[in-house]
Design a protein around this motif. Structure first.
Motif, PDB file in Angstrom:
ATOM      1  N   SER A  32       0.714  -0.900   0.275  1.00 34.95           N
ATOM      2  CA  SER A  32      -0.060  -0.017  -0.136  1.00 34.95           C
ATOM      3  C   SER A  32       0.757   1.339   0.111  1.00 34.95           C
ATOM      4  O   SER A  32       1.900   0.641   0.522  1.00 34.95           O
ATOM      5  N   ASN A  91       3.774   1.172   3.356  1.00 32.69           N
ATOM      6  CA  ASN A  91       2.963   0.320   4.484  1.00 32.69           C
ATOM      7  C   ASN A  91       4.168  -0.962   4.521  1.00 32.69           C
ATOM      8  O   ASN A  91       4.824  -1.617   3.462  1.00 32.69           O
ATOM      9  N   ARG A  92       4.931  -1.239   5.261  1.00 36.55           N
ATOM     10  CA  ARG A  92       6.035  -2.477   5.582  1.00 36.55           C
ATOM     11  C   ARG A  92       5.209  -3.605   5.816  1.00 36.55           C
ATOM     12  O   ARG A  92       5.809  -4.660   5.800  1.00 36.55           O
ATOM     13  N   GLY A  93       3.821  -3.944   5.541  1.00 35.05           N
ATOM     14  CA  GLY A  93       3.645  -5.661   5.236  1.00 35.05           C
ATOM     15  C   GLY A  93       2.658  -5.998   6.488  1.00 35.05           C
ATOM     16  O   GLY A  93       2.172  -7.261   6.190  1.00 35.05           O
ATOM     17  N   TRP A  95       1.365  -5.795   9.963  1.00 34.72           N
ATOM     18  CA  TRP A  95       0.458  -4.881  11.062  1.00 34.72           C
ATOM     19  C   TRP A  95       0.076  -3.503  11.369  1.00 34.72           C
ATOM     20  O   TRP A  95      -0.270  -3.209  11.501  1.00 34.72           O
ATOM     21  N   GLY A  96      -0.221  -3.288   9.364  1.00 33.36           N
ATOM     22  CA  GLY A  96      -0.446  -1.930   9.010  1.00 33.36           C
ATOM     23  C   GLY A  96       0.804  -1.143   9.691  1.00 33.36           C
ATOM     24  O   GLY A  96       0.697   0.233   9.753  1.00 33.36           O
ATOM     25  N   LYS A  97       2.251  -1.045   9.683  1.00 32.24           N
ATOM     26  CA  LYS A  97       3.216  -0.426  10.034  1.00 32.24           C
ATOM     27  C   LYS A  97       3.420   0.545   8.391  1.00 32.24           C
ATOM     28  O   LYS A  97       3.961  -0.015   7.772  1.00 32.24           O
ATOM     29  N   LEU A  98       3.872   1.717   8.777  1.00 32.07           N
ATOM     30  CA  LEU A  98       4.098   2.511   8.018  1.00 32.07           C
ATOM     31  C   LEU A  98       5.443   2.727   7.989  1.00 32.07           C
ATOM     32  O   LEU A  98       6.475   3.478   9.225  1.00 32.07           O
ATOM     33  N   GLN A  99       5.792   3.340   6.321  1.00 29.84           N
ATOM     34  CA  GLN A  99       7.411   3.636   6.399  1.00 29.84           C
ATOM     35  C   GLN A  99       7.938   5.615   5.767  1.00 29.84           C
ATOM     36  O   GLN A  99       7.415   4.807   4.024  1.00 29.84           O
ATOM     37  N   PHE A 100       7.221   6.260   6.104  1.00 33.32           N
ATOM     38  CA  PHE A 100       8.185   6.972   5.444  1.00 33.32           C
ATOM     39  C   PHE A 100       8.785   7.438   5.150  1.00 33.32           C
ATOM     40  O   PHE A 100       9.954   8.016   5.953  1.00 33.32           O
ATOM     41  N   GLY A 101       8.906   8.632   4.000  1.00 32.53           N
ATOM     42  CA  GLY A 101       9.626   9.101   3.319  1.00 32.53           C
ATOM     43  C   GLY A 101       9.655  11.295   4.218  1.00 32.53           C
ATOM     44  O   GLY A 101       9.262  11.079   5.286  1.00 32.53           O
TER      45      GLY A 101
END
Lengths: 110, 118
Positions: A32, A91-93, A95-101
């Motif tokens: 995502s 999304n890091r794939g 548990w909904g973890k997000l990686q931000f720029g």
């Protein structure tokens, strides 16, 4: 290499003009993608999700290129209120973890 | 959209003190809350993932004994920065999600807490 990379800018854009910028991501398993907007010293706010076929929301158009692992954001007819930092989020794939720029700064000038 | 609040919005403290930050989901039940930290000109960095009623999962490099997270109810998570030092000065932001384990589920962000440690 950072997981999500963005040109920090600033992109100085005359009011009414079009601006576009990209973001690259390193994890090919990412599912995502989002663009968030962050104003100075405030929390990020969801601007739009990015879908595989590309999508548009008013003056904003987002594109996804999975083969080259980048997403883009285009802003048409820029308004002064569009001045902000635009965060590319992947999304890091799990548990909904997000990686931000780190964000691309856009400054719209009169 | 759903509303998430944080308290306090700003805190200044002396080195060595502990600071507690609260994150509340006001109009929905948050099964999962996330805590982020953002230094100037840098991206938001995920510190930990907190699920209601269970221990938080910390990201690599984040000291769990220094950043204590409690998620005792479906509407409240707290982050305590213990023995804060100047290098802990940062913008701490929480987010809340209504569905655990759903990768595409939207996260709603709190307004952030700006911590300054003297």
């Amino acid at each position: 290499r950072k997981e999500v990379e963005q040109d920090p800018g600033p992109f100085n854009v005359p009011e009414g003009a079009t601006v576009a910028f990209n973001c690259t991501y390193s994890n090919s398993a990412s599912q995502s993608f989002f663009w968030y907007r962050q104003d100075c010293r405030k929390e990020p706010k969801l601007l739009m999700s990015v879908y595989s076929s590309g999508n548009e929301d008013g003056r904003f158009t987002a594109q996804l290129n999975r083969a080259s692992q980048y997403i883009s954001l285009l802003i048409r007819d820029s308004k002064l209120s569009d001045s902000a930092t635009y965060l590319c989020v992947v999304n890091r794939g799990s548990w909904g973890k997000l990686q931000f720029g780190a964000g691309t700064q856009v400054v719209v000038t009169p | 959209g759903a509303v998430v609040s944080q308290h306090p919005s700003r805190v200044i403290c002396k080195s060595g003190t502990s600071v507690k930050i609260e994150c509340r989901s006001l109009d929905f039940q948050a099964t999962t809350m996330f805590w982020y930290r953002q230094f100037p000109k840098q991206s938001l960095m995920l510190m930990a993932t907190s699920n209601e009623g269970s221990k938080a999962t910390y990201e690599q490099g984040v000291e769990k004994d220094k950043f204590l997270i409690n998620h005792a109810s479906l509407t409240l998570s707290t982050l305590t920065v213990t023995s804060a030092h100047p290098e802990d000065s940062s913008f701490y932001i929480c987010s809340a999600s209504a569905m655990a384990g759903v990768a595409n589920n939207e996260q709603f962000f709190g307004p952030g807490t700006r911590l300054t440690v003297l």
